[in-house]
Scaffold this motif. Structure first.
Motif, PDB file in Angstrom:
ATOM      1  N   ALA A  79      47.328  41.218  42.920  1.00 23.04           N
ATOM      2  CA  ALA A  79      46.481  42.459  42.880  1.00 23.04           C
ATOM      3  C   ALA A  79      47.169  43.531  43.669  1.00 23.04           C
ATOM      4  CB  ALA A  79      45.003  42.054  43.292  1.00 23.04           C
ATOM      5  N   SER A  80      46.594  44.998  42.959  1.00 21.30           N
ATOM      6  CA  SER A  80      47.244  45.983  43.619  1.00 21.30           C
ATOM      7  C   SER A  80      46.282  46.259  44.822  1.00 21.30           C
ATOM      8  CB  SER A  80      46.909  47.324  42.733  1.00 21.30           C
ATOM      9  OG  SER A  80      45.547  47.404  42.698  1.00 21.30           O
ATOM     10  N   ASP A  81      46.526  47.407  45.730  1.00 22.92           N
ATOM     11  CA  ASP A  81      45.686  47.911  46.775  1.00 22.92           C
ATOM     12  C   ASP A  81      44.781  48.228  45.905  1.00 22.92           C
ATOM     13  OD1 ASP A  81      47.663  47.165  48.695  1.00 22.92           O
ATOM     14  OD2 ASP A  81      48.540  49.207  48.563  1.00 22.92           O
ATOM     15  N   ASP A  88      33.318  40.300  46.870  1.00 24.90           N
ATOM     16  CA  ASP A  88      32.868  39.402  48.331  1.00 24.90           C
ATOM     17  C   ASP A  88      34.737  39.277  48.818  1.00 24.90           C
ATOM     18  OD1 ASP A  88      30.545  38.912  47.758  1.00 24.90           O
ATOM     19  OD2 ASP A  88      30.964  37.058  46.630  1.00 24.90           O
ATOM     20  N   ASP A  89      35.124  40.355  48.888  1.00 26.68           N
ATOM     21  CA  ASP A  89      36.395  40.497  49.629  1.00 26.68           C
ATOM     22  C   ASP A  89      37.551  39.854  48.762  1.00 26.68           C
ATOM     23  OD1 ASP A  89      35.703  42.622  51.569  1.00 26.68           O
ATOM     24  OD2 ASP A  89      34.974  40.759  52.734  1.00 26.68           O
ATOM     25  N   LYS A  90      37.481  39.507  47.595  1.00 25.56           N
ATOM     26  CA  LYS A  90      38.307  38.812  46.863  1.00 25.56           C
ATOM     27  C   LYS A  90      38.730  39.607  45.782  1.00 25.56           C
ATOM     28  CE  LYS A  90      36.072  34.140  47.530  1.00 25.56           C
ATOM     29  NZ  LYS A  90      35.462  33.315  46.740  1.00 25.56           N
ATOM     30  N   ASP A  91      40.335  39.491  45.528  1.00 32.46           N
ATOM     31  CA  ASP A  91      40.707  40.320  44.279  1.00 32.46           C
ATOM     32  C   ASP A  91      40.574  39.954  43.236  1.00 32.46           C
ATOM     33  OD1 ASP A  91      42.115  41.987  46.438  1.00 32.46           O
ATOM     34  OD2 ASP A  91      43.807  40.770  46.535  1.00 32.46           O
ATOM     35  N   TRP A 125      52.735  51.079  33.916  1.00 31.88           N
ATOM     36  CA  TRP A 125      54.044  50.724  33.342  1.00 31.88           C
ATOM     37  C   TRP A 125      54.668  49.642  33.698  1.00 31.88           C
ATOM     38  CZ3 TRP A 125      53.650  54.793  36.304  1.00 31.88           C
ATOM     39  CH2 TRP A 125      54.624  55.165  37.292  1.00 31.88           C
ATOM     40  N   THR A 126      55.295  48.864  33.099  1.00 26.66           N
ATOM     41  CA  THR A 126      55.926  47.615  33.508  1.00 26.66           C
ATOM     42  C   THR A 126      57.425  47.402  32.992  1.00 26.66           C
ATOM     43  OG1 THR A 126      55.659  45.117  33.231  1.00 26.66           O
ATOM     44  CG2 THR A 126      54.727  46.245  31.465  1.00 26.66           C
ATOM     45  N   ASP A 127      58.222  46.417  33.515  1.00 27.10           N
ATOM     46  CA  ASP A 127      59.681  46.078  32.906  1.00 27.10           C
ATOM     47  C   ASP A 127      59.444  44.701  32.532  1.00 27.10           C
ATOM     48  OD1 ASP A 127      59.376  44.887  35.551  1.00 27.10           O
ATOM     49  OD2 ASP A 127      60.804  46.297  36.496  1.00 27.10           O
ATOM     50  N   VAL A 128      58.397  43.989  32.098  1.00 19.79           N
ATOM     51  CA  VAL A 128      58.342  42.733  31.688  1.00 19.79           C
ATOM     52  C   VAL A 128      57.062  42.541  31.070  1.00 19.79           C
ATOM     53  CG1 VAL A 128      57.110  41.745  33.655  1.00 19.79           C
ATOM     54  CG2 VAL A 128      58.561  40.217  32.209  1.00 19.79           C
ATOM     55  N   ASP A 129      56.712  41.719  30.041  1.00 21.22           N
ATOM     56  CA  ASP A 129      55.465  41.666  29.117  1.00 21.22           C
ATOM     57  C   ASP A 129      54.681  40.815  30.289  1.00 21.22           C
ATOM     58  OD1 ASP A 129      56.952  42.499  26.929  1.00 21.22           O
ATOM     59  OD2 ASP A 129      56.851  40.556  26.213  1.00 21.22           O
ATOM     60  N   CYS A 130      53.332  41.405  30.325  1.00 24.44           N
ATOM     61  CA  CYS A 130      52.338  41.007  31.264  1.00 24.44           C
ATOM     62  C   CYS A 130      50.967  41.205  30.601  1.00 24.44           C
ATOM     63  CB  CYS A 130      52.511  41.580  32.523  1.00 24.44           C
ATOM     64  SG  CYS A 130      52.299  43.227  32.528  1.00 24.44           S
ATOM     65  N   HIS A 131      50.086  40.634  31.421  1.00 24.56           N
ATOM     66  CA  HIS A 131      48.361  40.982  31.032  1.00 24.56           C
ATOM     67  C   HIS A 131      48.021  41.772  32.351  1.00 24.56           C
ATOM     68  CE1 HIS A 131      48.311  38.580  27.237  1.00 24.56           C
ATOM     69  NE2 HIS A 131      49.553  37.952  27.965  1.00 24.56           N
ATOM     70  N   PHE A 132      47.051  42.520  32.159  1.00 26.63           N
ATOM     71  CA  PHE A 132      46.351  43.094  33.352  1.00 26.63           C
ATOM     72  C   PHE A 132      44.794  43.259  33.247  1.00 26.63           C
ATOM     73  CE2 PHE A 132      46.710  46.795  30.725  1.00 26.63           C
ATOM     74  CZ  PHE A 132      45.832  47.534  30.961  1.00 26.63           C
ATOM     75  N   VAL A 133      44.135  43.494  34.456  1.00 22.83           N
ATOM     76  CA  VAL A 133      42.658  43.726  34.488  1.00 22.83           C
ATOM     77  C   VAL A 133      42.360  44.635  35.483  1.00 22.83           C
ATOM     78  CG1 VAL A 133      42.039  41.490  35.974  1.00 22.83           C
ATOM     79  CG2 VAL A 133      40.493  42.647  34.316  1.00 22.83           C
ATOM     80  N   VAL A 134      41.343  45.446  35.156  1.00 22.59           N
ATOM     81  CA  VAL A 134      41.109  46.321  36.230  1.00 22.59           C
ATOM     82  C   VAL A 134      39.609  45.881  36.558  1.00 22.59           C
ATOM     83  CG1 VAL A 134      40.584  48.768  36.849  1.00 22.59           C
ATOM     84  CG2 VAL A 134      42.321  48.198  35.168  1.00 22.59           C
ATOM     85  N   ASP A 135      39.401  45.996  38.062  1.00 18.31           N
ATOM     86  CA  ASP A 135      37.912  45.350  38.013  1.00 18.31           C
ATOM     87  C   ASP A 135      37.632  45.641  39.944  1.00 18.31           C
ATOM     88  OD1 ASP A 135      35.535  44.149  38.204  1.00 18.31           O
ATOM     89  OD2 ASP A 135      36.030  42.278  37.387  1.00 18.31           O
ATOM     90  N   CYS A 136      36.469  45.444  40.289  1.00 14.10           N
ATOM     91  CA  CYS A 136      36.054  45.609  41.632  1.00 14.10           C
ATOM     92  C   CYS A 136      36.354  44.295  42.339  1.00 14.10           C
ATOM     93  CB  CYS A 136      34.596  45.919  41.999  1.00 14.10           C
ATOM     94  SG  CYS A 136      33.974  47.215  40.693  1.00 14.10           S
ATOM     95  N   PRO A 137      36.780  44.711  43.604  1.00 15.63           N
ATOM     96  CA  PRO A 137      36.959  43.150  44.504  1.00 15.63           C
ATOM     97  C   PRO A 137      35.529  42.795  44.734  1.00 15.63           C
ATOM     98  CG  PRO A 137      38.288  45.117  45.323  1.00 15.63           C
ATOM     99  CD  PRO A 137      37.307  45.587  44.295  1.00 15.63           C
ATOM    100  N   LEU A 154      38.586  50.369  42.847  1.00 11.24           N
ATOM    101  CA  LEU A 154      38.873  49.185  42.114  1.00 11.24           C
ATOM    102  C   LEU A 154      40.322  48.778  42.200  1.00 11.24           C
ATOM    103  CD1 LEU A 154      37.617  50.962  38.530  1.00 11.24           C
ATOM    104  CD2 LEU A 154      36.406  49.249  39.879  1.00 11.24           C
ATOM    105  N   LYS A 155      40.722  47.534  41.828  1.00  7.09           N
ATOM    106  CA  LYS A 155      42.066  47.190  42.084  1.00  7.09           C
ATOM    107  C   LYS A 155      42.489  46.567  40.566  1.00  7.09           C
ATOM    108  CE  LYS A 155      41.978  45.278  46.607  1.00  7.09           C
ATOM    109  NZ  LYS A 155      42.237  44.289  47.529  1.00  7.09           N
ATOM    110  N   ILE A 156      43.878  46.678  40.440  1.00  6.63           N
ATOM    111  CA  ILE A 156      44.618  46.204  39.130  1.00  6.63           C
ATOM    112  C   ILE A 156      45.172  44.668  39.493  1.00  6.63           C
ATOM    113  CG2 ILE A 156      46.081  46.841  37.447  1.00  6.63           C
ATOM    114  CD1 ILE A 156      45.689  49.801  38.221  1.00  6.63           C
ATOM    115  N   ALA A 157      44.862  43.937  38.526  1.00  3.06           N
ATOM    116  CA  ALA A 157      45.655  42.450  38.848  1.00  3.06           C
ATOM    117  C   ALA A 157      46.415  42.349  37.567  1.00  3.06           C
ATOM    118  CB  ALA A 157      44.714  41.275  39.078  1.00  3.06           C
ATOM    119  N   VAL A 158      47.539  41.777  37.887  1.00  4.91           N
ATOM    120  CA  VAL A 158      48.457  41.389  36.772  1.00  4.91           C
ATOM    121  C   VAL A 158      49.302  40.070  36.836  1.00  4.91           C
ATOM    122  CG1 VAL A 158      50.545  42.440  38.228  1.00  4.91           C
ATOM    123  CG2 VAL A 158      50.565  42.401  35.768  1.00  4.91           C
ATOM    124  N   ILE A 159      49.485  39.506  35.509  1.00  6.96           N
ATOM    125  CA  ILE A 159      50.048  38.315  35.623  1.00  6.96           C
ATOM    126  C   ILE A 159      51.065  38.217  34.367  1.00  6.96           C
ATOM    127  CG2 ILE A 159      48.514  37.248  33.979  1.00  6.96           C
ATOM    128  CD1 ILE A 159      48.680  34.362  35.496  1.00  6.96           C
TER     129      ILE A 159
END
Length: 103
Positions: free
Chosen positions: A35-37, A63-66, A49-61, A91-96
């Motif tokens: 996850a991002s800051d 209970d202090d969990k990303d 933007w990215t330099d590799v194929d990925c999946h992302f989600v934007v959400d609220c942390p 909000l934070k952005i998580a990627v995999i």
């Protein structure tokens, strides 16, 4: 290591982010979600933007969990970008990596 790049805009003019903008430190993309800051409180438009194929989600942390990205979340193809408005800062952005692994 592949990365997701994030640029935050606090002002928009005719649907385009106005510079200067805030560049977050890039997020490393791997087989586990990362996850991002938190986005700035005054951010209204985000460009990623990215330099590799990925999946992302934007959400609220919660209970202090990303947020956690999975391979069922929005895809982003290597070399492409996405831009979207957000409803609130903090909000934070998580990627995999695509399919949960690097090609």
């Amino acid at each position: 290591m592949p990365k997701l790049y994030i640029k935050e805009f606090s002002k928009v003019l005719n649907g385009v982010g106005v510079e200067p903008a805030y560049n977050q430190p890039p997020i490393e993309i791997g087989s586990a979600s990362n996850a991002s800051d938190a986005l700035q409180l005054d951010t209204v438009l985000v460009r990623i933007w990215t330099d590799v194929d990925c999946h992302f989600v934007v959400d609220c942390p919660t209970d202090d969990k990303d947020p956690i990205a999975t391979i069922k979340d929005a895809p982003l193809t290597a070399g492409s970008e996405a831009a979207f408005a957000i409803w609130e800062g903090g909000l934070k952005i998580a990627v995999i990596a695509k399919d949960g692994r690097l090609s």
